[in-house]
Design a protein around this motif. Structure first.
Motif, PDB file in Angstrom:
ATOM      1  N   VAL A 206       0.849  -1.183   0.000  1.00 38.72           N
ATOM      2  CA  VAL A 206       0.000   0.000   0.000  1.00 38.72           C
ATOM      3  C   VAL A 206       0.888   1.238   0.000  1.00 38.72           C
ATOM      4  N   LYS A 207       0.352   2.302  -0.557  1.00 34.63           N
ATOM      5  CA  LYS A 207       1.040   3.589  -0.545  1.00 34.63           C
ATOM      6  C   LYS A 207       0.194   4.555   0.260  1.00 34.63           C
ATOM      7  N   LEU A 208       0.808   5.063   1.331  1.00 40.05           N
ATOM      8  CA  LEU A 208       0.150   6.047   2.176  1.00 40.05           C
ATOM      9  C   LEU A 208       0.568   7.425   1.667  1.00 40.05           C
ATOM     10  N   HIS A 209      -0.406   8.250   1.309  1.00 39.11           N
ATOM     11  CA  HIS A 209      -0.128   9.562   0.732  1.00 39.11           C
ATOM     12  C   HIS A 209      -0.398  10.637   1.787  1.00 39.11           C
ATOM     13  N   PHE A 210       0.660  11.402   2.111  1.00 36.96           N
ATOM     14  CA  PHE A 210       0.566  12.435   3.141  1.00 36.96           C
ATOM     15  C   PHE A 210       0.651  13.820   2.509  1.00 36.96           C
ATOM     16  N   ALA A 211      -0.010  14.790   3.123  1.00 33.28           N
ATOM     17  CA  ALA A 211      -0.061  16.153   2.596  1.00 33.28           C
ATOM     18  C   ALA A 211       1.331  16.768   2.487  1.00 33.28           C
ATOM     19  N   ASP A 212       2.168  16.578   3.505  1.00 31.07           N
ATOM     20  CA  ASP A 212       3.480  17.218   3.512  1.00 31.07           C
ATOM     21  C   ASP A 212       4.640  16.245   3.276  1.00 31.07           C
ATOM     22  N   SER A 213       4.517  15.034   3.764  1.00 27.32           N
ATOM     23  CA  SER A 213       5.633  14.085   3.709  1.00 27.32           C
ATOM     24  C   SER A 213       5.683  13.256   2.438  1.00 27.32           C
ATOM     25  N   GLY A 214       4.694  13.409   1.561  1.00 26.63           N
ATOM     26  CA  GLY A 214       4.707  12.632   0.323  1.00 26.63           C
ATOM     27  C   GLY A 214       4.173  11.231   0.544  1.00 26.63           C
ATOM     28  N   THR A 215       4.742  10.275  -0.164  1.00 25.44           N
ATOM     29  CA  THR A 215       4.242   8.901  -0.159  1.00 25.44           C
ATOM     30  C   THR A 215       5.165   7.984   0.632  1.00 25.44           C
ATOM     31  N   VAL A 216       4.553   7.159   1.478  1.00 23.64           N
ATOM     32  CA  VAL A 216       5.277   6.130   2.222  1.00 23.64           C
ATOM     33  C   VAL A 216       4.710   4.783   1.769  1.00 23.64           C
ATOM     34  N   THR A 217       5.574   3.899   1.260  1.00 17.20           N
ATOM     35  CA  THR A 217       5.145   2.575   0.800  1.00 17.20           C
ATOM     36  C   THR A 217       5.337   1.565   1.918  1.00 17.20           C
ATOM     37  N   VAL A 218       4.303   0.742   2.146  1.00 10.20           N
ATOM     38  CA  VAL A 218       4.319  -0.246   3.223  1.00 10.20           C
ATOM     39  C   VAL A 218       3.913  -1.602   2.673  1.00 10.20           C
ATOM     40  N   GLY A 219       4.644  -2.656   3.055  1.00  7.65           N
ATOM     41  CA  GLY A 219       4.246  -4.028   2.752  1.00  7.65           C
ATOM     42  C   GLY A 219       3.498  -4.580   3.949  1.00  7.65           C
ATOM     43  N   ILE A 220       2.195  -4.772   3.810  1.00  7.83           N
ATOM     44  CA  ILE A 220       1.361  -5.249   4.917  1.00  7.83           C
ATOM     45  C   ILE A 220       1.284  -6.773   4.862  1.00  7.83           C
ATOM     46  N   PRO A 221       1.798  -7.466   5.901  1.00  2.00           N
ATOM     47  CA  PRO A 221       1.717  -8.922   5.894  1.00  2.00           C
ATOM     48  C   PRO A 221       0.285  -9.413   6.128  1.00  2.00           C
ATOM     49  N   VAL A 222      -0.100 -10.440   5.375  1.00  2.00           N
ATOM     50  CA  VAL A 222      -1.422 -11.050   5.537  1.00  2.00           C
ATOM     51  C   VAL A 222      -1.298 -12.147   6.590  1.00  2.00           C
ATOM     52  N   LYS A 223      -2.091 -12.016   7.644  1.00  2.11           N
ATOM     53  CA  LYS A 223      -2.082 -12.962   8.773  1.00  2.11           C
ATOM     54  C   LYS A 223      -3.329 -13.839   8.702  1.00  2.11           C
ATOM     55  N   SER A 224      -3.464 -14.763   9.652  1.00  4.47           N
ATOM     56  CA  SER A 224      -4.657 -15.610   9.686  1.00  4.47           C
ATOM     57  C   SER A 224      -5.890 -14.737   9.903  1.00  4.47           C
ATOM     58  N   ALA A 225      -7.047 -15.246   9.514  1.00 10.80           N
ATOM     59  CA  ALA A 225      -8.290 -14.482   9.641  1.00 10.80           C
ATOM     60  C   ALA A 225      -8.603 -14.144  11.093  1.00 10.80           C
ATOM     61  N   THR A 226      -8.073 -14.918  12.034  1.00 13.70           N
ATOM     62  CA  THR A 226      -8.367 -14.699  13.453  1.00 13.70           C
ATOM     63  C   THR A 226      -7.215 -14.032  14.196  1.00 13.70           C
ATOM     64  N   TYR A 227      -6.199 -13.560  13.459  1.00 12.24           N
ATOM     65  CA  TYR A 227      -5.028 -12.932  14.085  1.00 12.24           C
ATOM     66  C   TYR A 227      -5.459 -11.742  14.950  1.00 12.24           C
ATOM     67  N   ASN A 228      -4.887 -11.684  16.161  1.00  9.26           N
ATOM     68  CA  ASN A 228      -5.159 -10.587  17.086  1.00  9.26           C
ATOM     69  C   ASN A 228      -3.841 -10.238  17.770  1.00  9.26           C
ATOM     70  N   PRO A 229      -3.196  -9.138  17.368  1.00 10.21           N
ATOM     71  CA  PRO A 229      -1.891  -8.812  17.944  1.00 10.21           C
ATOM     72  C   PRO A 229      -1.972  -8.540  19.435  1.00 10.21           C
ATOM     73  N   LYS A 230      -0.913  -8.868  20.142  1.00  8.00           N
ATOM     74  CA  LYS A 230      -0.869  -8.685  21.590  1.00  8.00           C
ATOM     75  C   LYS A 230      -0.968  -7.219  21.986  1.00  8.00           C
ATOM     76  N   THR A 231      -0.550  -6.312  21.114  1.00  4.20           N
ATOM     77  CA  THR A 231      -0.579  -4.884  21.437  1.00  4.20           C
ATOM     78  C   THR A 231      -1.970  -4.290  21.313  1.00  4.20           C
ATOM     79  N   GLY A 232      -2.905  -5.015  20.719  1.00  2.97           N
ATOM     80  CA  GLY A 232      -4.249  -4.488  20.523  1.00  2.97           C
ATOM     81  C   GLY A 232      -4.395  -3.655  19.266  1.00  2.97           C
ATOM     82  N   HIS A 233      -3.310  -3.518  18.502  1.00  2.00           N
ATOM     83  CA  HIS A 233      -3.389  -2.770  17.251  1.00  2.00           C
ATOM     84  C   HIS A 233      -3.572  -3.774  16.172  1.00  2.00           C
TER      85      HIS A 233
END
Length: 134
Positions: free
Chosen positions: A107-134
């Motif tokens: 994905v490409k995150l487009h920011f007003a001032d910082s431009g574009t940040v490209t991120v590779g988002i890993p696909v996890k199991s459908a029930t994945y729930n991170p310990k941090t709550g995010h």
């Protein structure tokens, strides 16, 4: 995963992305994505849009238990913008293909001032729930 955006010194926005993931979608047409954008700079920035080659992406906020599309979202100076299950999230629609567990969705995150940040988002199991709550 940590990716730095544009910016230098304490006066500009200084963006990084962490904790990204996408639960493997159960539907072939829709998916959700989650991540945290951290701004260690002294100026806020705005996430104005998100794009991906797998389909249309919009940012949503949850207000009174209802999802609403957001035009832009602020990343405060010395703060974070958090996308997590039950809160702000990225909504992928009209998928060209169904992401599978173990792959990464770009994905490409487009920011007003910082431009574009490209991120590779890993696909996890459908029930994945991170310990941090995010």
């Amino acid at each position: 995963m940590l990716l730095a955006g544009c910016g230098s010194g304490d006066s500009a926005a200084d963006l990084s992305v962490s904790g990204s993931y996408m639960p493997q979608p159960v539907s072939g047409s829709m998916a959700a994505g989650f991540l945290t954008v951290t701004n260690s700079g002294g100026t806020e920035d705005k996430l104005t849009s998100v794009t991906s080659d797998i389909g249309e992406v919009t940012a949503h906020v949850t207000v009174d238990s209802a999802m609403q599309e957001a035009e832009d979202l602020t990343v405060p100076a010395h703060g974070t913008l958090v996308f997590r299950s039950g809160g702000n999230h990225l909504m992928f629609e009209k998928l060209k293909r169904k992401p599978q567990q173990g792959e990464k969705v770009t994905v490409k995150l487009h920011f007003a001032d910082s431009g574009t940040v490209t991120v590779g988002i890993p696909v996890k199991s459908a029930t994945y729930n991170p310990k941090t709550g995010h």
